[in-house]
Motif scaffolding. Sequence first.
Motif, PDB file in Angstrom:
ATOM      1  N   GLN A  13      16.957  70.526  39.078  1.00 14.52           N
ATOM      2  CA  GLN A  13      18.036  70.483  39.875  1.00 14.52           C
ATOM      3  C   GLN A  13      18.709  72.012  40.204  1.00 14.52           C
ATOM      4  O   GLN A  13      18.478  72.682  39.276  1.00 14.52           O
ATOM      5  CB  GLN A  13      18.780  69.340  39.152  1.00 14.52           C
ATOM      6  N   SER A 117      15.917  70.551  44.050  1.00 13.70           N
ATOM      7  CA  SER A 117      16.584  69.853  44.521  1.00 13.70           C
ATOM      8  C   SER A 117      17.294  68.734  43.844  1.00 13.70           C
ATOM      9  O   SER A 117      16.996  68.599  42.543  1.00 13.70           O
ATOM     10  CB  SER A 117      15.693  69.005  45.484  1.00 13.70           C
ATOM     11  N   SER A 118      18.318  68.198  43.992  1.00 12.76           N
ATOM     12  CA  SER A 118      18.973  67.305  43.659  1.00 12.76           C
ATOM     13  C   SER A 118      18.469  65.601  43.757  1.00 12.76           C
ATOM     14  O   SER A 118      19.049  64.743  43.211  1.00 12.76           O
ATOM     15  CB  SER A 118      20.524  67.178  43.711  1.00 12.76           C
TER      16      SER A 118
END
Length: 118
Positions: A13, A117-118
Amino acid sequence: QVQLVESGGGLVQPGGSLRLSCAVTGIDFGSYTMGWYRQAPGKQRDLVAQITQSGATNYRDSMKGRFTIARDNKKEMTYLQMNSLKPEDTAVYYCNASPFIGSGLQYWGQGTQVTVSS
């Protein structure tokens, strides 16, 4: 036969950390400058960081303060500690070995994917 094998990539994340490792065989490791490069889709391969035989380091400006390159000559390993990762750090990261900065002789690993990436 020269081999550079990267590991440690993955999905993280934004704001997270990863540590990449590169195991090197087939060369006199202590005599080589080691580097990490990265390549995002559709873009050229760019230098991330380098560490010379004497331990001097060089970083791409956008990585300064976030990434740290290190080497262990006894283990014949090089590392890239990546902190405060951003989505724009998403790329395939490659380990590189060369006798000196600017040498035409370059050895490359197969690359390891880093996705932020979240």
